[in-house]
Write an enzyme that holds these catalytic residues in place. Structure first.
Site, PDB file in Angstrom:
ATOM      1  N   HIS A 134      73.713 -52.902  43.949  1.00  0.00           N
ATOM      2  CA  HIS A 134      73.985 -54.309  43.752  1.00  0.00           C
ATOM      3  C   HIS A 134      73.148 -55.440  44.661  1.00  0.00           C
ATOM      4  CE1 HIS A 134      76.740 -54.191  40.242  1.00  0.00           C
ATOM      5  NE2 HIS A 134      77.718 -53.513  41.040  1.00  0.00           N
ATOM      6  N   GLU A 183      75.865 -53.698  36.172  1.00  0.00           N
ATOM      7  CA  GLU A 183      76.156 -52.291  36.184  1.00  0.00           C
ATOM      8  C   GLU A 183      75.201 -51.000  36.150  1.00  0.00           C
ATOM      9  OE1 GLU A 183      79.442 -51.330  37.629  1.00  0.00           O
ATOM     10  OE2 GLU A 183      78.882 -53.170  38.133  1.00  0.00           O
ATOM     11  N   HIS A 215      76.139 -47.146  44.797  1.00  0.00           N
ATOM     12  CA  HIS A 215      76.242 -48.349  43.744  1.00  0.00           C
ATOM     13  C   HIS A 215      76.354 -49.521  44.358  1.00  0.00           C
ATOM     14  CE1 HIS A 215      77.755 -49.719  39.810  1.00  0.00           C
ATOM     15  NE2 HIS A 215      78.637 -50.642  40.663  1.00  0.00           N
ATOM     16  N   GLU A 216      77.428 -49.929  45.232  1.00  0.00           N
ATOM     17  CA  GLU A 216      77.426 -51.171  45.835  1.00  0.00           C
ATOM     18  C   GLU A 216      76.257 -51.590  46.414  1.00  0.00           C
ATOM     19  OE1 GLU A 216      79.886 -52.950  45.120  1.00  0.00           O
ATOM     20  OE2 GLU A 216      80.842 -51.530  43.979  1.00  0.00           O
TER      21      GLU A 216
END
Ligand SMILES: [Zn+2]
Length: 260
Positions: free
Chosen positions: A123, A181, A119-120
């Site tokens: 980004h 997100e 997920h990070e």
């Protein structure tokens, strides 16, 4: 047919437009090299300000997962484990990943930590920091912003660190937008699955995070990453596609075995 080619070209002449990995149009006005420098500077500051974990067990566990994930993205990534008990992890432009020990303690297995790291990294791949900064500081020069990262209490410093997604480190709670997100979730889910981690475990992870956030102290990560219900619903919808990547990865022998 011609319109399909000419129209985007025309839009790009008027605005600094770009396309994210999921196909969303973005307004990007800053050079990536500048964001990378900001990420580098911010990471250097954090390494000076925060204590790094001395646990070889934790470092090995995190590196094992991060290596498998970043193999899918390419590039050299630096990974640091901080001996901080809060539930947090972040990735910065310039290929930097930070994981707090508290999060390592929380996860039950490699797949759950892979969900957070995926997920990070999502980004970063989708250039969310650049997009946020482009919206806020169209007129600021690069040098000013890079310097601002080093003084997170100044107004511009707050904009800089919160756009990089590390505001919580300095007590600045600025949630990522719902669009960013969702996008990081989808990119992260595909990434973890392609690396051979079980995407279904992302649901267990976010449920665990939500539970931890409901106790007296709100989890740091959850305060900057809101709406667990929407997140879990969207992830569930995307799991069948990610399962295909997971099965493909397994069939070609990508079977990570990272243990803490
Ligand atoms: Zn996020």
């Amino acid at each position: 047919m011609l319109n399909k080619i000419i129209l985007p070209l025309f839009c790009c002449l008027l605005t600094a437009c770009a396309t994210s990995p999921t196909g969303r149009s973005q307004f990007i006005s800053m050079p990536d090299s500048q964001l990378n420098q900001m990420g580098l500077q911010a990471f250097d500051n954090l390494k000076k300000e925060k204590t790094q974990s001395t646990s070889t067990q934790y470092t090995r566990f995190v590196n094992c997962i991060a290596e498998a994930i970043t193999y899918e993205t390419g590039g050299n990534w630096e990974v640091v484990v901080f001996s901080d008990d809060s539930l947090n992890a972040f990735a910065l432009p310039g290929n930097k990943i930070g994981v707090h020990a508290g999060l390592i303690k929380l996860v039950e297995n490699q797949h759950q930590l892979a969900a957070v790291i995926g997920h990070e990294v999502g980004h970063v791949l989708a250039r969310h920091s650049n997009e946020r900064l482009s919206q806020k500081t169209a007129l600021k020069t690069g040098v000013t912003l890079i310097t601002a990262v080093s003084s997170p209490t100044s107004t511009l410093g707050q904009v800089a660190v919160s756009s990089l997604g590390i505001g919580a480190q300095y007590g600045i709670i600025l949630p990522f937008s719902r669009i960013h997100e969702s996008e990081a979730d989808i990119i992260g889910l595909d990434l973890m699955a392609k690396a051979g981690f079980d995407p279904r475990q992302s649901i267990n992870l976010w449920q665990k995070m939500a539970q931890a956030g409901n106790k007296q102290q709100p989890a740091e990560f959850m305060s900057t990453h809101p709406s667990h219900d929407t997140r879990i619903k969207e992830l569930s919808e995307h799991i069948p596609k990610a399962m295909k990547y997971y099965q493909q990865a397994q069939s070609i022998g990508k079977i990570p075995n990272c243990t803490k």
